[in-house]
Design an enzyme around this catalytic site. Structure first.
Site, short mmCIF file in Angstrom:
data_model
loop_
_atom_site.label_atom_id
_atom_site.label_comp_id
_atom_site.label_asym_id
_atom_site.label_seq_id
_atom_site.Cartn_x
_atom_site.Cartn_y
_atom_site.Cartn_z
CB THR A 382 -0.85 -0.13 1.29
OG1 THR A 382 -1.61 -1.32 1.17
CG2 THR A 382 -1.74 1.03 1.57
CB SER A 453 -9.14 -0.95 4.62
OG SER A 453 -7.88 -0.34 4.47
N1 GLY Z 1 -4.86 -3.76 1.63
C1 GLY Z 1 -4.41 -3.32 2.87
C2 GLY Z 1 -5.49 -2.63 3.65
O1 GLY Z 1 -6.36 -2.03 3.06
O2 GLY Z 1 -5.48 -2.70 4.84
#
Ligand code: GLY
Length: 570
Positions: A382, A453
């Site tokens: 991310t 998330s």
């Molecule tokens: N894909 C990592 C999150 O959204 O926590």
């Protein structure tokens, strides 16, 4: 041979000319750049995972853009220069505090396609198939990034064309890649070959090296379509056709209707006070950070953490137990609140948290098999960026493909990677996702639902004005990294650079392990083990970006040492 030599000389010569021209215009030079880990400045700053993206953001500020303009331009540039996580095919969250006092939380998280179902990743025997939720076409949720960008435009000052043009140029003319990018592209070659029906530009006959130029013509074409047709340039027409055809070639399930129906959502940000001085503004669900960060800050608020000292056995023990309690609640209660009733108010209430902390015993390690979620009656690639401007606007954005290079599937002809965010759902109760996190009904798959998330873009206000802007990638470690960085600055009174650079640790209830970075002190590990903790060393935790703004308006921006991250400002 001679012809090849002449062509190389011409390429070097034209690159030098272009470099000189770019330098004169003070726009990023894609052929020569360095990363700055810390910058002190007065007018505005941007910090992100890539020097070129941060430079794009600052060039937008210098052209009269505000922090939102800068953040959007930076995000678009990251989609080009940082393909492992920057994206058009993923999703994200934006938290912003504007100078007039308005606080914004923009949700452009991916959604499960309409054809998705609770058991879609189970085989005939009912066993989970994480390979399908983590790789290839079926792993992708409906992308939200482009819708998010357009939903943010009402807060921008400059025309969109000016914000997207640097990304188009970087994709079309190319940029030189860093050693870290070369390494991760090389490590992913086999997956790119496996999960693509048409080979993307990332696949190369020989190994990638630092200094190689990456040109992305298809991506430039898609960006131009977005520039000329707005969000429809992505969710409808040619780009949508390319996405759907890609899905059909690889047994994916995203349809035209899924794309056309996607909408970003503006939500009420989570706003909680910390002691009497600070206000924490962060992202609500579907960010679990919007529940866990307030929980952790409230559980630590009355504890004498400062007197324990940074990374003493007592402070790591206390913070670990707090993390354990919060992550146990995450697994049971948290999911998309548009689909599942989440008792957020109770979960972050003081009485509930005081009760939860009753299990904490100084000097005794907790046990996750005993400490479950509280009882209430009735994902790692991310990327994060921050921007601020001289008007007092502050923006914090975390955006994601989920894993590094997401599903590893590039939309043929459109040049962008698709996310593997479906793995952030609980694909089967009790089965760990790629971050080892487990979940249940709250985060089960349902058509149109947003997967839970951990992304926690956060802004801390002091006397009502932006004081800290921060966030990080790192899947489930995101919330603990933001928590530790806040405790380091607000309680241990560390410099921003120390708060970011010092070793981090992480506990997420299950597995019952404290993960530590390589430099985490050996003597503290030993004493924690003697208390009963299991310690496991792991790869670097997060890439935390922080901007701190003093009362006098001095800006200190810090990019994490754990990657190519760079702080720019003026
Ligand atoms: N894909 C990592 C999150 O959204 O926590």
């Amino acid at each position: 041979m001679a012809q090849k030599f002449c062509l190389s000389i011409m390429f070097v010569f034209s690159s030098v000319i272009l470099s000189l021209q770019l330098h004169a215009q003070s726009v990023p030079n894609p052929y020569h750049y360095v990363s700055h880990k810390k910058i002190d400045c007065k007018h505005g700053a941007v910090v992100s995972a890539h020097p070129l993206a941060s430079q794009v953001g600052v060039s937008v500020l210098k052209k009269g853009g505000n922090a939102v303009d800068a953040a959007i331009a930076t995000q678009l540039a990251l989609a080009v220069v940082y393909p492992g996580a920057g994206n058009l095919g993923g999703g994200g969250f934006m938290v912003a505090c504007l100078s007039g006092g308005k606080k914004i939380a923009l949700d452009y998280r991916e959604k499960a396609p309409a054809a998705a179902s609770k058991d879609m990743y189970l085989d005939a025997k009912g066993d989970a198939q994480p390979n399908l939720s983590q790789n290839g076409h079926l792993a992708s949720g409906v992308p939200g990034t482009v819708a998010g960008i357009f939903a943010a435009l009402k807060y921008c000052r400059l025309p969109f064309k000016k914000l997207i043009q640097p990304a188009i140029d970087l994709a079309e003319k190319g940029f030189v890649i860093t050693a870290a990018e070369a390494r991760s592209l090389n490590e992913t070659q086999e997956d790119f070959k496996k999960y693509n029906t048409v080979m993307p530009v990332f696949v190369k006959g020989s190994a990638w090296k630092a200094g190689d130029t990456l040109i992305q013509k298809d991506l430039a074409k898609t960006l131009k379509m977005i520039r000329d047709s707005g969000a429809k340039g992505f969710y409808e027409g040619e780009t949508a056709r390319l996405i759907v055809e890609e899905m059909q070639r690889g047994k994916g399930i995203i349809t035209y209707e899924d794309l056309k129906n996607y909408a970003a959502k503006e939500r009420d940000p989570v706003v909680v006070n910390y002691k009497s001085d600070y206000t924490i503004v962060t992202m609500p669900l579907p960010s679990s950070g919007g529940v866990l960060l307030p929980q952790m800050m409230r559980m630590i608020e009355d504890q004498p953490i400062k007197s324990y000292g940074f990374q003493s056995v007592q402070s790591v023990h206390l913070m670990t137990e707090i993390e354990r309690l919060a992550y146990a609640d995450r697994a049971k209660y948290l999911g998309d609140k548009d689909f599942f009733k989440v008792p957020t108010k109770t979960l972050i209430s003081y009485p509930y948290l005081y009760h939860r902390m009753e299990s904490y015993k100084p000097n005794v390690a907790g046990k996750s098999e005993i400490i479950g979620a509280g009882s209430i009656p009735e994902s790692e690639e991310t990327t994060h960026l921050n921007a601020c401007d001289s008007d007092g606007n502050a923006v914090s954005i975390t955006t994601t493909l989920n894993g590094e290079y997401g599903s590893r599937t590039v939309v043929a002809g459109a040049g962008f990677l698709l996310n593997n965010e479906m793995d952030d759902f609980s694909i089967k109760p009790g089965v760990a996702n790629m971050y080892g996190a487990i979940g249940g009904d709250a985060n089960a798959i349902a058509p149109g639902k947003r997967m839970l998330s951990s992304m926690s873009p956060t802004i801390v206000l002091k006397d009502g004005k932006p004081y800290l802007i921060l966030g990080t990638p790192g899947g489930t470690t995101i919330i603990t990294s933001v928590f530790q960085t806040l405790v380091n600055i607000l309680e241990f009174k560390m410099t921003v650079q120390d708060a970011v650079f010092k070793p981090k640790f992480h506990h997420q209830w299950q597995p019952d392990v404290i993960y530590v970075e390589k430099d985490f002190p050996q003597n503290v590990r030993t004493q924690l083990q003697q208390m009963g903790y299991t310690i496991q060393q792991r790869e670097p935790i997060g890439r935390t970006e922080v901007i701190k703004i003093s009362e006098e308006g001095n800006i200190e921006a810090v990019g994490d040492k754990r990657g190519d991250d760079s702080a720019e400002g003026y």
